[in-house]
Design a protein around this motif. Structure first.
Motif, PDB file in Angstrom:
ATOM      1  N   THR A   3      31.849  71.794  90.221  1.00 13.14           N
ATOM      2  CA  THR A   3      31.889  70.373  90.564  1.00 13.14           C
ATOM      3  C   THR A   3      32.969  69.646  89.773  1.00 13.14           C
ATOM      4  O   THR A   3      33.728  68.847  90.327  1.00 13.14           O
ATOM      5  N   CYS A  25      30.316  65.929  94.352  1.00 12.81           N
ATOM      6  CA  CYS A  25      28.872  66.094  94.156  1.00 12.81           C
ATOM      7  C   CYS A  25      28.123  66.240  95.479  1.00 12.81           C
ATOM      8  O   CYS A  25      26.910  66.027  95.552  1.00 12.81           O
ATOM      9  N   LYS A  27      26.989  68.720  97.062  1.00  4.95           N
ATOM     10  CA  LYS A  27      25.825  69.616  97.094  1.00  4.95           C
ATOM     11  C   LYS A  27      24.566  68.905  96.619  1.00  4.95           C
ATOM     12  O   LYS A  27      23.456  69.345  96.894  1.00  4.95           O
ATOM     13  N   TYR A  28      24.726  67.779  95.929  1.00  2.00           N
ATOM     14  CA  TYR A  28      23.575  66.996  95.480  1.00  2.00           C
ATOM     15  C   TYR A  28      23.270  65.839  96.423  1.00  2.00           C
ATOM     16  O   TYR A  28      22.123  65.428  96.537  1.00  2.00           O
ATOM     17  N   GLU A 123      25.757  66.406  87.225  1.00  2.00           N
ATOM     18  CA  GLU A 123      25.068  67.698  87.200  1.00  2.00           C
ATOM     19  C   GLU A 123      23.964  67.736  86.140  1.00  2.00           C
ATOM     20  O   GLU A 123      22.864  68.232  86.393  1.00  2.00           O
TER      21      GLU A 123
END
Length: 131
Positions: A3, A25, A27-28, A123
């Motif tokens: 990231t 970010c 994926k979040y 993260e």
């Protein structure tokens, strides 16, 4: 590519600090790159007026998407996002001594440092949610 590295890479392509952190970010947040870049477009340069750093704005947006407060009656979600946001801004203040884009630029803090730290902070804080 992690990231942090993705966020810095995006900056090298010409995207602003908020776009870099928010998009990296994905994926979040669950957002595709095009949507994330569009949403964060106006947040660079401290909301285009030198105020809150775009890397911070991007980080807070990503945290908000990962820990949504979308129901006014959900007091737990409201408390969670408030605490995470304070932790995020506090981490930036502790590391760089300021939150305003103009102050950070005057202090000579490179945007890539802010962007990398923003991605790392997301993260770390998202990890706390998932625990």
């Amino acid at each position: 590519m992690g990231t942090r590295e993705e966020a810095v890479r995006l900056h090298g392509e010409g995207f602003n600090c908020a776009q870099c952190v928010f998009c990296a970010c994905g994926k979040y947040t669950g957002l595709d790159d095009k949507s994330a870049l569009a949403i964060a477009g106006g947040f660079g340069g401290g909301l285009r007026c030198g105020e809150i750093c775009g890397a911070i704005s991007g980080a807070v947006m990503a945290i908000g998407a990962a820990a949504p407060f979308a129901d006014a009656d959900d007091r737990e979600a409201m408390s969670r996002i408030a605490a995470l946001t304070k932790q995020c801004t506090g981490a930036f203040r502790d590391r760089f001594g300021a939150l305003r884009c103009l102050d950070l630029k005057r202090a000579g803090v490179p945007c890539d440092d802010l962007i990398a730290f923003g991605a790392e902070t997301v993260e770390r804080l998202i990890g706390k949610i998932e625990e």
